[in-house]
Design an enzyme around this catalytic site. Structure first.
Site, mmCIF file in Angstrom:
data_model
loop_
_atom_site.group_PDB
_atom_site.id
_atom_site.type_symbol
_atom_site.label_atom_id
_atom_site.label_comp_id
_atom_site.label_asym_id
_atom_site.label_seq_id
_atom_site.Cartn_x
_atom_site.Cartn_y
_atom_site.Cartn_z
ATOM 1 N N LYS A 159 -8.717 0.191 9.455
ATOM 2 C CA LYS A 159 -8.467 -1.217 9.768
ATOM 3 C C LYS A 159 -9.608 -2.045 10.610
ATOM 4 C CE LYS A 159 -4.527 -3.606 12.184
ATOM 5 N NZ LYS A 159 -4.182 -4.332 11.026
ATOM 6 N N ARG A 204 -5.151 6.039 13.919
ATOM 7 C CA ARG A 204 -5.737 5.181 12.943
ATOM 8 C C ARG A 204 -7.132 4.503 13.584
ATOM 9 N NH1 ARG A 204 -1.661 0.885 10.191
ATOM 10 N NH2 ARG A 204 -2.186 -0.230 11.936
ATOM 11 N N GLU A 252 -2.269 -4.289 -2.227
ATOM 12 C CA GLU A 252 -1.461 -4.720 -1.128
ATOM 13 C C GLU A 252 -1.059 -6.310 -1.139
ATOM 14 O OE1 GLU A 252 -2.412 -2.845 2.988
ATOM 15 O OE2 GLU A 252 -4.508 -2.890 2.186
HETATM 16 C C1 LIG Z 1 -4.363 -4.711 5.466
HETATM 17 C C2 LIG Z 1 -3.051 -4.082 6.084
HETATM 18 N N1 LIG Z 1 -2.139 -3.345 5.484
HETATM 19 C C3 LIG Z 1 -0.980 -3.060 5.842
HETATM 20 C C4 LIG Z 1 -0.655 -3.482 7.103
HETATM 21 C C5 LIG Z 1 0.694 -3.047 7.921
HETATM 22 O O1 LIG Z 1 0.207 -1.888 8.755
HETATM 23 P P1 LIG Z 1 1.225 -1.566 9.870
HETATM 24 O O2 LIG Z 1 2.666 -1.325 9.529
HETATM 25 O O3 LIG Z 1 0.867 -0.362 10.499
HETATM 26 O O4 LIG Z 1 1.315 -2.935 10.842
HETATM 27 C C6 LIG Z 1 -1.427 -4.136 8.013
HETATM 28 C C7 LIG Z 1 -1.157 -4.362 9.449
HETATM 29 O O5 LIG Z 1 -1.661 -3.655 10.343
HETATM 30 C C8 LIG Z 1 -2.639 -4.490 7.534
HETATM 31 O O6 LIG Z 1 -3.680 -5.365 8.274
#
Ligand SMILES: Cc1ncc(COP(=O)(O)O)c(C=O)c1O
Length: 339
Positions: free
Chosen positions: A183, A80, A219
């Site tokens: 991210k 990622r 989200e």
């Molecule tokens: C915007 C956002 N959505 C979803 C997630 C959840 O992702 P993950 O399960 O990879 O931590 C995160 C955290 O990383 C995030 O910052």
């Protein structure tokens, strides 16, 4: 092992012994460098400061009952970060180097790994930014990768508890064809006003709708959304949300438990059909949602009427955390042991 009050440790920054850095210059990455400093020297014209060339990751190391240190799907975080780098034209940090950095930083800070049973974990934060000087809007030619760790307390002190959330229509976190799928720091800056407004109104988080039509769920703050109905786990497909590694894993766990899974657009009205709902991500694994308030219609969608998370949510939560801590066999091949 450091003696902290692990159970009451916040989700915040605690200084540890070492972090690692790596520098990209003249078209290539150098060696990993161990540092004891919490500071970095930056050029005043670094693109990471001016133009948001910055991306990060978040994963955890878990101490098992057997004394083994486990990492959960680190390779997905590495991939990622590569995708985020591509998305905002930064030098890609190689997956194998990411592995070396993450394993080493955990080894160097072993004494900060919270004990099994405390609910606390060692949070690992890799980050990448443009360090080269530019004044025009263009990608830098130099980059810095850093990884540090910090012990974090249990997300829910005293057991998994439902939280209330609020729909946000006044702010968008990201737009279709924008950077929501990466991210990158800018998405988080863009989400701050909605998050603070929700907190001020007594909600734990804001729920973003799709920016184009405001018809679909995107989200929940920095976490993905899911709803449960008819023994089915349903989670949004959207061009502007981060592909959560926890969510990907919950889909596989659900299917292994005989729960169907769907990733598709989730219309706002469907909130009234779910019997359970939750937010998922590395920090909490799952935050069950008790109520969702829609300020436009004054509608309240309620899920945990008895104050407790629903049965499907708890089944998923228990199974995934048991794999992360090594309490149950790693049937999916998601765990790496750090020696
Ligand atoms: C915007 C956002 N959505 C979803 C997630 C959840 O992702 P993950 O399960 O990879 O931590 C995160 C955290 O990383 C995030 O910052």
């Amino acid at each position: 092992m450091e003696t902290f009050d692990w159970k009451n440790l916040p989700f915040g920054y605690v200084k540890t012994d070492h972090n690692l850095r790596c520098f990209y210059k003249d078209g290539k990455w150098g060696e990993l460098i161990v540092s004891e400093s919490e500071y970095i020297d930056r050029h005043i014209a670094a693109t990471g400061l001016h133009y948001g060339q910055e991306a990060f990751e978040g994963l955890k190391a878990y101490m098992g009952k057997d004394g083994k240190i486990r990492l959960f799907r680190w390779e997905e975080n590495a991939k990622r970060l590569v995708s985020s780098a591509k998305g905002i034209l930064m030098a890609e940090f190689p997956v194998e180097k990411f592995k070396e950095a993450v394993f080493r930083v955990v080894q160097l800070n072993k004494r900060f790994i919270p004990p099994y049973g405390s609910g606390a974990t060692l949070y690992i934060r890799p980050l990448l930014y443009g360090s080269g000087a530019e004044v025009g809007v263009k990608p830098a030619s130099e980059y810095v990768f850093i990884v540090f760790v910090t012990p974090v307390g249990p997300y829910f002190k005293g057991g998994v508890k439902p939280v209330n959330m609020m729909i946000s229509r006044d702010y968008d976190r990201a737009a279709p064809k924008g950077t929501g799928i990466y991210k990158v720091g800018g998405n988080y800056a863009a989400s701050l006003r909605a998050g603070i407004e929700a907190k001020e109104k007594g909600y734990s988080s804001s729920i973003f709708l799709d920016a184009r039509e405001k018809k679909y769920i995107d989200e929940c703050g920095p976490a993905n959304f899911f709803g449960i109905k008819n023994n089915t786990y349903i989670t949004p497909r959207s061009e502007s949300i981060l592909n959560s590694i926890t969510n990907m894993s919950l889909i596989d766990v659900a299917q292994s438990l005989g729960i169907k899974a769907e990733r598709r657009q989730v219309p706002l009205e469907e909130l009234s059909e779910f019997t359970e709902a939750g937010a998922c991500g590395t920090a909490a694994v799952i935050s069950p949602i008790g109520k969702i308030f829609d300020p436009d219609t004054n509608r309240v969608y309620e899920y945990c009427k008895d104050g407790n998370p629903g049965p499907v949510t708890m089944k998923l939560y228990n199974k995934l955390t048991a794999i992360q801590y090594g309490d149950e066999p790693d049937e999916f091949g998601w765990i790496s042991i750090v020696d």
